[in-house]
Design an enzyme around this catalytic site. Sequence first.
Site, PDB file in Angstrom:
ATOM      1  N   HIS A  64      -0.430   9.947  -5.447  1.00 19.90           N
ATOM      2  CA  HIS A  64       0.179   8.715  -4.937  1.00 19.90           C
ATOM      3  C   HIS A  64      -0.662   7.521  -5.372  1.00 19.90           C
ATOM      4  O   HIS A  64      -1.888   7.619  -5.472  1.00 19.90           O
ATOM      5  CB  HIS A  64       0.284   8.766  -3.404  1.00 19.90           C
ATOM      6  CG  HIS A  64       1.074   7.603  -2.890  1.00 19.90           C
ATOM      7  ND1 HIS A  64       0.505   6.381  -2.648  1.00 19.90           N
ATOM      8  CD2 HIS A  64       2.398   7.467  -2.631  1.00 19.90           C
ATOM      9  CE1 HIS A  64       1.453   5.532  -2.246  1.00 19.90           C
ATOM     10  NE2 HIS A  64       2.608   6.178  -2.230  1.00 19.90           N
ATOM     11  N   LYS A  86       2.446   7.592   5.224  1.00 21.13           N
ATOM     12  CA  LYS A  86       1.103   7.057   4.957  1.00 21.13           C
ATOM     13  C   LYS A  86       0.240   7.205   6.219  1.00 21.13           C
ATOM     14  O   LYS A  86       0.386   8.191   6.936  1.00 21.13           O
ATOM     15  CB  LYS A  86       1.195   5.614   4.462  1.00 21.13           C
ATOM     16  CG  LYS A  86       2.173   5.497   3.283  1.00 21.13           C
ATOM     17  CD  LYS A  86       2.131   4.206   2.559  1.00 21.13           C
ATOM     18  CE  LYS A  86       3.112   4.247   1.400  1.00 21.13           C
ATOM     19  NZ  LYS A  86       3.106   3.058   0.573  1.00 21.13           N
ATOM     20  N   GLY A 134       5.140  -1.658  -0.898  1.00 26.09           N
ATOM     21  CA  GLY A 134       4.734  -2.409   0.290  1.00 26.09           C
ATOM     22  C   GLY A 134       4.757  -3.915   0.107  1.00 26.09           C
ATOM     23  O   GLY A 134       4.223  -4.652   0.931  1.00 26.09           O
ATOM     24  N   GLU A 142       6.830   5.130  -8.965  1.00 25.38           N
ATOM     25  CA  GLU A 142       6.556   4.079  -7.988  1.00 25.38           C
ATOM     26  C   GLU A 142       5.732   2.978  -8.657  1.00 25.38           C
ATOM     27  O   GLU A 142       4.498   3.098  -8.748  1.00 25.38           O
ATOM     28  CB  GLU A 142       5.763   4.644  -6.803  1.00 25.38           C
ATOM     29  CG  GLU A 142       6.478   5.745  -6.054  1.00 25.38           C
ATOM     30  CD  GLU A 142       5.933   5.909  -4.639  1.00 25.38           C
ATOM     31  OE1 GLU A 142       6.674   5.615  -3.709  1.00 25.38           O
ATOM     32  OE2 GLU A 142       4.762   6.299  -4.481  1.00 25.38           O
ATOM     33  N   GLU A 165      -1.772   5.004  -3.941  1.00 16.41           N
ATOM     34  CA  GLU A 165      -2.890   4.621  -3.074  1.00 16.41           C
ATOM     35  C   GLU A 165      -4.076   5.571  -3.250  1.00 16.41           C
ATOM     36  O   GLU A 165      -5.228   5.177  -3.099  1.00 16.41           O
ATOM     37  CB  GLU A 165      -2.410   4.547  -1.615  1.00 16.41           C
ATOM     38  CG  GLU A 165      -1.561   3.296  -1.398  1.00 16.41           C
ATOM     39  CD  GLU A 165      -0.323   3.501  -0.567  1.00 16.41           C
ATOM     40  OE1 GLU A 165      -0.295   4.413   0.274  1.00 16.41           O
ATOM     41  OE2 GLU A 165       0.650   2.730  -0.769  1.00 16.41           O
ATOM     42  N   ASN A 203       7.357   8.926   3.130  1.00 16.07           N
ATOM     43  CA  ASN A 203       5.892   8.999   3.142  1.00 16.07           C
ATOM     44  C   ASN A 203       5.396   8.075   4.250  1.00 16.07           C
ATOM     45  O   ASN A 203       5.440   6.859   4.114  1.00 16.07           O
ATOM     46  CB  ASN A 203       5.370   8.556   1.765  1.00 16.07           C
ATOM     47  CG  ASN A 203       3.861   8.444   1.732  1.00 16.07           C
ATOM     48  OD1 ASN A 203       3.167   8.874   2.662  1.00 16.07           O
ATOM     49  ND2 ASN A 203       3.331   7.873   0.663  1.00 16.07           N
ATOM     50  N   SER A 261       9.300  -0.328  -1.891  1.00 15.91           N
ATOM     51  CA  SER A 261      10.133  -1.251  -1.096  1.00 15.91           C
ATOM     52  C   SER A 261      11.610  -0.856  -1.066  1.00 15.91           C
ATOM     53  O   SER A 261      12.489  -1.713  -1.126  1.00 15.91           O
ATOM     54  CB  SER A 261       9.968  -2.685  -1.596  1.00 15.91           C
ATOM     55  OG  SER A 261       8.618  -3.111  -1.450  1.00 15.91           O
TER      56      SER A 261
HETATM   57  P1  13P Z   1       7.036   1.198   0.558  1.00 19.40           P
HETATM   58  O1  13P Z   1       8.431   1.775   0.687  1.00 19.40           O
HETATM   59  O2  13P Z   1       6.449   0.797   1.868  1.00 19.40           O
HETATM   60  O3  13P Z   1       6.997   0.108  -0.480  1.00 19.40           O
HETATM   61  O4  13P Z   1       6.102   2.378   0.013  1.00 19.40           O
HETATM   62  C1  13P Z   1       6.493   3.093  -1.101  1.00 19.40           C
HETATM   63  C2  13P Z   1       5.597   4.256  -1.269  1.00 19.40           C
HETATM   64  O5  13P Z   1       4.441   4.112  -1.649  1.00 19.40           O
HETATM   65  C3  13P Z   1       6.109   5.588  -0.923  1.00 19.40           C
HETATM   66  O6  13P Z   1       5.243   6.595  -1.346  1.00 19.40           O
END
Ligand code: 13P
Length: 253
Positions: free
Chosen positions: A97, A11, A175, A169, A99, A9, A215
């Site tokens: 997701h 983002k 992150g 997640e 976010e 992803n 992560s």
């Molecule tokens: P990170 O791997 O940057 O922690 O992000 C995970 C994520 O939200 C994937 O959709």
Amino acid sequence: MRKPFVAGNWKMNMDSQTGPALAQGVAEGTSGVAGDSVTVAVIPPFVYLPVVQAAVGSSKVAVGAQDIYFEEKGAFTGEISPAMLKDVGCTYVLCGHSERRHVLGETDEIVNKKLLASLAGELLPILCVGELLEERDAGQTEQVVERQIRAGLAGVDAAKMAQVTIAYEPVWAIGTGRTATREQAQEVHAFIRKLLGEIYDASVAAEIRIQYGGSVKPDNAKELMNEPDVDGCLVGGASLKVDDFVAIIKAAV
Ligand code: 13P
């Protein structure tokens, strides 16, 4: 036997030059494994879907979208329909997701509409679920994940579940560099599988793929995916570097 599934992803990252270069690097670096022993997808921002699709070319790296809108067409300024995603070669779509839930305010009801629209549009949804840190600390992880799963999958029958992937997640691990331990991941993945057995049946539970996200890096991917109910990863930051993402994909094989 479930084939592992690793998706990147991106983002809100990359551009019209770096995006296709990354996708091409992933396609080259995973030829021979992608599609055969592991399902691989890259999930760029909407505007780069066509150039990324061209860059993966005839490789077995699939392309997905980070979001979708649940109406077919019309006066929905700024939104992207299932048919549009299909038109530019998308196979997968992220639904809910963290976010989108926690930064953009998406509710379980909206996530469910998006998931149903994905299925109706012949796209394969990845339903993302996961608890906030305060929810984990309050002992509410299973309650939150159960609510997100039940609401997200409302109206999806067992036959359609073959097209669905779940991504667990934990929000506190996204992150932050703070990955769930493999025991923490396995515990929630096993809970999700058991729950799907209750909502549907044993064969849906046995066949659905549950990715871990938060992560994931080359040095922790293997131990996470070695857990019996962790069927791959949804990778954020580490999917932006060819070498790291390819290493994570190879750790799944
Ligand atoms: P990170 O791997 O940057 O922690 O992000 C995970 C994520 O939200 C994937 O959709």
